[in-house]
Enzyme design. Structure first.
Site, mmCIF file in Angstrom:
data_model
loop_
_atom_site.group_PDB
_atom_site.id
_atom_site.type_symbol
_atom_site.label_atom_id
_atom_site.label_comp_id
_atom_site.label_asym_id
_atom_site.label_seq_id
_atom_site.Cartn_x
_atom_site.Cartn_y
_atom_site.Cartn_z
ATOM 1 N N LYS A 83 0.904 -1.222 -0.018
ATOM 2 C CA LYS A 83 0.237 0.056 -0.066
ATOM 3 C C LYS A 83 0.718 1.345 -0.196
ATOM 4 O O LYS A 83 1.940 1.283 0.600
ATOM 5 C CB LYS A 83 -0.813 -0.027 1.228
ATOM 6 C CG LYS A 83 -2.371 0.675 0.974
ATOM 7 C CD LYS A 83 -3.096 0.405 2.456
ATOM 8 C CE LYS A 83 -4.407 0.799 2.279
ATOM 9 N NZ LYS A 83 -4.993 0.810 3.969
HETATM 10 O O1 G3P Z 1 -9.353 1.872 4.484
HETATM 11 C C1 G3P Z 1 -9.235 3.040 4.992
HETATM 12 C C2 G3P Z 1 -9.844 3.396 6.426
HETATM 13 O O2 G3P Z 1 -8.840 2.615 7.243
HETATM 14 C C3 G3P Z 1 -9.751 4.824 6.884
HETATM 15 O O3 G3P Z 1 -11.155 4.636 7.246
HETATM 16 O O4 G3P Z 1 -12.564 5.371 9.097
HETATM 17 O O5 G3P Z 1 -10.279 5.946 9.631
HETATM 18 O O6 G3P Z 1 -11.510 7.147 7.561
HETATM 19 P P1 G3P Z 1 -11.493 5.755 8.486
#
Ligand code: G3P
Length: 217
Positions: A83
């Site tokens: 990634k």
């Molecule tokens: O896959 C990306 C994710 O981990 C981010 O999610 O909820 O932290 O915006 P969030």
């Protein structure tokens, strides 16, 4: 649509893998920190649970060091997907790695133009963050629609991996648009199974079945 789970916690991954519905896993530095586990060790463990891609993120910001980190990470297992962030150095790294046959997930995408760049760099997956987009007063799903249109216009093979999914409606919208993959926290995936009428229906059937006094086994 493929389902990835967005976590570095082993138990929820095992539980979802056992349903046969889990196609991969995504992690990021924040999720690794939250797990409290050693990055290499937990990534190796996750790769042994699921057959599909397991995203492991580089933490360097320059191309040369990203390449060195990717070299270490891709040795963990064949299903590791490197990634990289959507920056110039990240996309240089993406181009170099994918030209060499390595799977790459380009993360932190917030515009369709960024997604176009990632596809040109040969990304295996592009990760637009719909929840964070919504948080900032935009419509995350408009972004997914735009990326779908652009990728279809040019037949890009890059898969749209809807990330930062916060609720089941995001999953439904992503599927209606035709996103290739979505990654969500375990709770959101478990919520997909639920419906109050399913629970009520089971309750009614069980009560009536008990009245028959019969058993199948
Ligand atoms: O896959 C990306 C994710 O981990 C981010 O999610 O909820 O932290 O915006 P969030």
């Amino acid at each position: 649509m493929k389902f990835f789970v967005d976590t570095a916690e082993i138990e929820p991954i095992r539980e979802l893998a056992a349903t046969g519905l889990l196609d991969g896993v995504t992690t990021n530095p924040s999720l690794i920190a939250k797990s409290g586990r050693d990055f290499m060790e937990v990534t190796r463990e996750i790769c042994g649970i699921v057959d599909g891609p397991v995203s492991a993120e580089v933490v360097a910001l320059d191309h040369a060091t990203m390449m060195k980190e990717a070299e270490v990470l891709r040795k963990i297992a064949d299903n590791v997907c490197i990634k990289v962030p959507l920056t110039v150095d990240g996309l240089k790294t993406c181009k170099a790695l994918t030209s060499d046959g390595t799977m790459v997930n380009v993360t932190l995408c917030f515009s369709a133009n960024q997604a176009l760049l990632a596809a040109k760099a040969g990304a295996s997956f592009i990760s637009p963050f719909v929840g964070r987009h919504d948080d900032n007063g935009f419509d995350g799903m408009d972004l997914i629609e735009d990326i779908r249109l652009i990728y279809d216009n040019y037949n890009f093979a890059t898969e749209i991996l809807v990330a930062s999914v916060r609720h089941t409606t995001h999953v439904l919208q992503a599927a209606k648009i035709g996103a290739d993959v979505m990654t969500a926290p375990p709770k959101v995936i478990h919520d997909l199974f639920k419906h109050v009428l399913t629970d009520k229906g089971i309750e009614g059937f069980m009560a009536d079945w008990a009245k028959t006094g019969q058993s199948i086994l």
